[in-house]
Structures are given as structure tokens and as C-alpha cells.
Design a protein around this motif. Structure first.
Motif, PDB file in Angstrom:
ATOM      1  N   ILE A  23       0.865  -1.190   0.000  1.00  0.00           N
ATOM      2  CA  ILE A  23       0.000   0.000   0.000  1.00  0.00           C
ATOM      3  C   ILE A  23       0.900   1.238   0.000  1.00  0.00           C
ATOM      4  N   ALA A  24       0.686   2.098  -0.990  1.00  0.00           N
ATOM      5  CA  ALA A  24       1.475   3.333  -1.073  1.00  0.00           C
ATOM      6  C   ALA A  24       0.757   4.401  -0.249  1.00  0.00           C
ATOM      7  N   VAL A  25       1.446   4.931   0.757  1.00  0.00           N
ATOM      8  CA  VAL A  25       0.793   5.906   1.640  1.00  0.00           C
ATOM      9  C   VAL A  25       1.498   7.257   1.583  1.00  0.00           C
ATOM     10  N   SER A  26       0.670   8.303   1.576  1.00  0.00           N
ATOM     11  CA  SER A  26       1.221   9.654   1.462  1.00  0.00           C
ATOM     12  C   SER A  26       0.830  10.494   2.673  1.00  0.00           C
ATOM     13  N   LYS A  27       1.534  11.623   2.838  1.00  0.00           N
ATOM     14  CA  LYS A  27       1.210  12.517   3.960  1.00  0.00           C
ATOM     15  C   LYS A  27       0.093  13.474   3.546  1.00  0.00           C
ATOM     16  N   ILE A  38      -5.936  11.893   2.911  1.00  0.00           N
ATOM     17  CA  ILE A  38      -7.282  11.310   2.994  1.00  0.00           C
ATOM     18  C   ILE A  38      -7.346  10.054   2.116  1.00  0.00           C
ATOM     19  N   SER A  39      -6.811  10.164   0.891  1.00  0.00           N
ATOM     20  CA  SER A  39      -6.945   9.034  -0.044  1.00  0.00           C
ATOM     21  C   SER A  39      -6.181   7.803   0.435  1.00  0.00           C
ATOM     22  N   SER A  40      -4.957   7.989   0.932  1.00  0.00           N
ATOM     23  CA  SER A  40      -4.206   6.777   1.313  1.00  0.00           C
ATOM     24  C   SER A  40      -4.738   6.189   2.614  1.00  0.00           C
ATOM     25  N   SER A  41      -5.274   7.060   3.475  1.00  0.00           N
ATOM     26  CA  SER A  41      -5.851   6.556   4.719  1.00  0.00           C
ATOM     27  C   SER A  41      -7.096   5.710   4.412  1.00  0.00           C
ATOM     28  N   LEU A  64       3.918  -1.368   3.658  1.00  0.00           N
ATOM     29  CA  LEU A  64       3.553   0.052   3.615  1.00  0.00           C
ATOM     30  C   LEU A  64       4.734   0.857   3.101  1.00  0.00           C
ATOM     31  N   LEU A  65       4.505   1.514   1.986  1.00  0.00           N
ATOM     32  CA  LEU A  65       5.597   2.251   1.341  1.00  0.00           C
ATOM     33  C   LEU A  65       5.266   3.738   1.299  1.00  0.00           C
ATOM     34  N   HIS A  66       6.227   4.539   1.768  1.00  0.00           N
ATOM     35  CA  HIS A  66       6.056   5.991   1.677  1.00  0.00           C
ATOM     36  C   HIS A  66       7.253   6.575   0.931  1.00  0.00           C
ATOM     37  N   ILE A  67       6.963   7.465  -0.013  1.00  0.00           N
ATOM     38  CA  ILE A  67       8.048   8.101  -0.778  1.00  0.00           C
ATOM     39  C   ILE A  67       8.202   9.541  -0.305  1.00  0.00           C
ATOM     40  N   GLN A  68       9.430   9.891   0.008  1.00  0.00           N
ATOM     41  CA  GLN A  68       9.703  11.288   0.361  1.00  0.00           C
ATOM     42  C   GLN A  68      10.340  11.983  -0.829  1.00  0.00           C
ATOM     43  N   ALA A 125      11.259  10.551  -6.863  1.00  0.00           N
ATOM     44  CA  ALA A 125      10.007  10.944  -7.518  1.00  0.00           C
ATOM     45  C   ALA A 125       8.958   9.871  -7.218  1.00  0.00           C
ATOM     46  N   VAL A 126       7.785  10.307  -6.745  1.00  0.00           N
ATOM     47  CA  VAL A 126       6.797   9.366  -6.186  1.00  0.00           C
ATOM     48  C   VAL A 126       6.443   8.237  -7.170  1.00  0.00           C
ATOM     49  N   LYS A 127       5.979   8.622  -8.362  1.00  0.00           N
ATOM     50  CA  LYS A 127       5.482   7.596  -9.304  1.00  0.00           C
ATOM     51  C   LYS A 127       6.571   6.577  -9.645  1.00  0.00           C
ATOM     52  N   VAL A 143      -1.867  -1.493  -3.799  1.00  0.00           N
ATOM     53  CA  VAL A 143      -3.049  -0.682  -3.502  1.00  0.00           C
ATOM     54  C   VAL A 143      -2.625   0.780  -3.447  1.00  0.00           C
ATOM     55  N   VAL A 144      -3.344   1.612  -4.186  1.00  0.00           N
ATOM     56  CA  VAL A 144      -3.117   3.058  -4.096  1.00  0.00           C
ATOM     57  C   VAL A 144      -4.458   3.757  -3.907  1.00  0.00           C
ATOM     58  N   GLY A 145      -4.393   4.913  -3.259  1.00  0.00           N
ATOM     59  CA  GLY A 145      -5.588   5.732  -3.147  1.00  0.00           C
ATOM     60  C   GLY A 145      -5.745   6.550  -4.418  1.00  0.00           C
ATOM     61  N   SER A 146      -6.829   7.305  -4.478  1.00  0.00           N
ATOM     62  CA  SER A 146      -7.010   8.196  -5.633  1.00  0.00           C
ATOM     63  C   SER A 146      -7.856   9.388  -5.217  1.00  0.00           C
ATOM     64  N   ARG A 147      -7.385  10.584  -5.627  1.00  0.00           N
ATOM     65  CA  ARG A 147      -8.157  11.797  -5.310  1.00  0.00           C
ATOM     66  C   ARG A 147      -9.358  11.919  -6.227  1.00  0.00           C
ATOM     67  N   GLY A 148      -9.418  11.083  -7.252  1.00  0.00           N
ATOM     68  CA  GLY A 148     -10.542  11.101  -8.181  1.00  0.00           C
ATOM     69  C   GLY A 148     -10.610  12.387  -8.980  1.00  0.00           C
ATOM     70  N   GLY A 158      -1.584  15.832 -12.677  1.00  0.00           N
ATOM     71  CA  GLY A 158      -0.966  14.505 -12.777  1.00  0.00           C
ATOM     72  C   GLY A 158      -1.459  13.589 -11.676  1.00  0.00           C
ATOM     73  N   THR A 159      -1.506  12.297 -11.947  1.00  0.00           N
ATOM     74  CA  THR A 159      -1.961  11.384 -10.889  1.00  0.00           C
ATOM     75  C   THR A 159      -1.001  10.211 -10.714  1.00  0.00           C
ATOM     76  N   VAL A 160      -0.842   9.868  -9.470  1.00  0.00           N
ATOM     77  CA  VAL A 160       0.049   8.764  -9.121  1.00  0.00           C
ATOM     78  C   VAL A 160      -0.631   7.442  -9.478  1.00  0.00           C
ATOM     79  N   SER A 161      -1.935   7.352  -9.127  1.00  0.00           N
ATOM     80  CA  SER A 161      -2.631   6.069  -9.318  1.00  0.00           C
ATOM     81  C   SER A 161      -2.652   5.665 -10.795  1.00  0.00           C
ATOM     82  N   GLU A 162      -2.945   6.628 -11.660  1.00  0.00           N
ATOM     83  CA  GLU A 162      -3.025   6.313 -13.089  1.00  0.00           C
ATOM     84  C   GLU A 162      -1.668   5.830 -13.615  1.00  0.00           C
TER      85      GLU A 162
HETATM   86  P1  AMP Z   1      -3.654  10.230  -7.198  1.00  0.00           P
HETATM   87  O1  AMP Z   1      -4.805  10.945  -6.621  1.00  0.00           O
HETATM   88  O2  AMP Z   1      -4.002   9.423  -8.435  1.00  0.00           O
HETATM   89  O3  AMP Z   1      -2.462  11.133  -7.440  1.00  0.00           O
HETATM   90  O4  AMP Z   1      -3.159   9.119  -6.169  1.00  0.00           O
HETATM   91  C1  AMP Z   1      -3.007   9.404  -4.788  1.00  0.00           C
HETATM   92  C2  AMP Z   1      -2.370   8.181  -4.163  1.00  0.00           C
HETATM   93  O5  AMP Z   1      -1.022   8.037  -4.642  1.00  0.00           O
HETATM   94  C3  AMP Z   1      -2.254   8.225  -2.638  1.00  0.00           C
HETATM   95  O6  AMP Z   1      -3.440   7.823  -1.985  1.00  0.00           O
HETATM   96  C4  AMP Z   1      -1.128   7.213  -2.421  1.00  0.00           C
HETATM   97  O7  AMP Z   1      -1.628   5.891  -2.520  1.00  0.00           O
HETATM   98  C5  AMP Z   1      -0.205   7.469  -3.630  1.00  0.00           C
HETATM   99  N1  AMP Z   1       0.844   8.452  -3.257  1.00  0.00           N
HETATM  100  C6  AMP Z   1       0.857   9.776  -3.512  1.00  0.00           C
HETATM  101  N2  AMP Z   1       1.961  10.348  -2.986  1.00  0.00           N
HETATM  102  C7  AMP Z   1       2.667   9.358  -2.388  1.00  0.00           C
HETATM  103  C8  AMP Z   1       3.893   9.293  -1.640  1.00  0.00           C
HETATM  104  N3  AMP Z   1       4.649  10.374  -1.412  1.00  0.00           N
HETATM  105  N4  AMP Z   1       4.304   8.090  -1.172  1.00  0.00           N
HETATM  106  C9  AMP Z   1       3.569   6.984  -1.390  1.00  0.00           C
HETATM  107  N5  AMP Z   1       2.408   6.977  -2.066  1.00  0.00           N
HETATM  108  C10 AMP Z   1       1.959   8.140  -2.565  1.00  0.00           C
END
Ligand code: AMP
Length: 189
Positions: A23-27, A38-41, A64-68, A125-127, A143-148, A158-162
Motif C-alpha cells: 500500500i502506497a501511503v502519502s502525507k 485522505i486518499s491513502s488513509s 507500507l511504502l512511503h516516498i519522500q 520521484a513518487v510515481k 493498492v493506491v488511493g485516488s483523489r478522483g 498529474g496522478t500517481v494512481s493512473e
Molecule cells: P492520485 O490521486 O491518483 O495522485 O493518487 C493518490 C495516491 O497516490 C495516494 O493515496 C497514495 O496511494 C499514492 N501516493 C501519492 N503520494 C505518495 C507518496 N509520497 N508516497 C507513497 N504513495 C503516494
């Protein structure tokens, strides 16, 4: 006979290997560390509640992976004075500790739910880093969250999930943030 024994041993070993879910988690972009986005939580809670059966939690492992992102805004250390290389090392160290506090919250939740877990931080770089870690660790699922975000917002922000869906070669589960929980600015999280 001997062949059969080897075969069954291998099968037992295979059965024992936990199902690894990364699960990729962000701050939080609004509150900063140690608060999760909110999305990763929500992605984490959904995975724990709906994907991992209560009766066999030990068969799973959450990664649980977090990228700084190095010096993301450059503001945290604006008032500090740097004189030696060690001062810069300290800065990195402080940032890492903030990241660990974020992960600690998730680890506590895993411990409470009795789901085995591992967590770590990568810098970059996160992605790209998420995709690299998937290649390195070979989880069964990402598993990734998405801000939709809408397609226009996705184009500009840009989106990380996509990106992950397009670039990793394992199954990816994208969990959308509940619309009612979205902040006024949809890029915030
Ligand atoms: P999106 O809204 O498509 O950009 O995706 C948001 C999701 O990307 C978050 O809920 C995380 O799952 C993942 N994500 C975004 N930033 C980070 C980060 N710094 N480290 C790990 N995961 C991240």
C-alpha cells in the motif's frame, strides 16, 4: 514416491508464503506529517476491512511504502543555518523521522488488527519510486488511493494512481477517496 514428497513439500511452502499487499501511503497535503492523506488513509482502511478476512490475517502481509520527495517545498528549513555537511545530513534525518511518524500510525493499526506488516521509506520521484519498489519486492497486489481528479485536473496536476496502473505489471487496486471527504481544492489530499 520421492518425487511426490518433494512436490508436496513445495506446495506446502507455497501455501505458507503470505499474500503480500503493498500500500502506497502519502502525507496530508493540508496538515503535513505525521498525518496521512485522505486518499491513502481510506485506501488502507478499505484494504484492512474488506480485503483481509478476519479469520486468516496471518496469511497476509501488508507492505507500507512511503516516498519522500527531496526538498518538496524547501520551506521547512528556511530559518535554519547550514555551515557543515553534517547540518545537511541532520536535515535529511529530521525529514526521515517525520516520515517514520506517518508510517507508525499505519503500523499501529496493523498491530491492532493483528495483520503482519513491514514499512519503509524511499526517497525520489513518487510515481517512479513506487514502480521501482514493485519491481524490486514483487508484491501480489499494489493498492493506491485516488483523489478522483477529473481528466482536465489529471492533465495539469498529474496522478500517481493512473501512472501505477499503466506502469506496473502486477494487479493494482485503486481506491477512490469518498467525494464527501474531498477538500475544496481537489488536488489537496
Ligand atoms: P492520485 O490521486 O491518483 O495522485 O493518487 C493518490 C495516491 O497516490 C495516494 O493515496 C497514495 O496511494 C499514492 N501516493 C501519492 N503520494 C505518495 C507518496 N509520497 N508516497 C507513497 N504513495 C503516494
Amino acid at each position: 514416491m520421492c518425487f511426490r514428497m518433494e512436490e508436496s513439500e513445495a506446495t506446502v511452502q507455497e501455501q505458507r508464503a503470505p499474500i503480500k499487499i503493498m500500500i502506497a501511503v502519502s502525507k496530508s497535503t493540508l496538515k503535513g506529517y505525521p498525518h496521512p492523506s485522505i486518499s491513502s488513509s481510506q485506501a488502507f482502511d478499505w484494504t484492512l476491512q474488506k480485503l483481509i478476512p478476519q479469520s486468516c490475517r496471518e496469511d497476509y502481509q501488508l507492505l507500507l511504502l512511503h516516498i519522500q520527495v527531496p526538498d518538496e517545498d524547501g520551506l521547512d528549513d528556511m530559518d535554519s543555518i547550514y555551515a557543515t555537511a553534517n547540518d545537511f545530513k541532520d536535515m535529511k534525518q529530521k525529514e526521515k523521522i517525520r516520515g517514520l511518524h506517518l508510517l507508525k500510525e499505519f503500523v499501529n493499526k496493523c498491530n491492532l488488527a493483528q495483520v503482519p506488516c513491514k514499512c519503509w521509506i524511499k526517497e525520489g520521484a513518487v510515481k517512479e519510486e513506487i514502480c521501482k519498489e514493485v519491481k524490486r519486492v514483487h508484491p501480489d497486489l499494489l493498492v493506491v488511493g485516488s483523489r478522483g481528479l477529473s481528466s482536465i485536473q489529471r492533465m495539469f496536476i498529474g496522478t500517481v494512481s493512473e501512472h501505477c496502473v499503466k506502469h506496473v505489471d502486477i494487479p493494482v487496486l485503486v481506491i477512490k477517496r469518498r467525494p464527501e471527504d474531498a477538500p475544496d481544492d481537489p488536488s489537496d489530499d
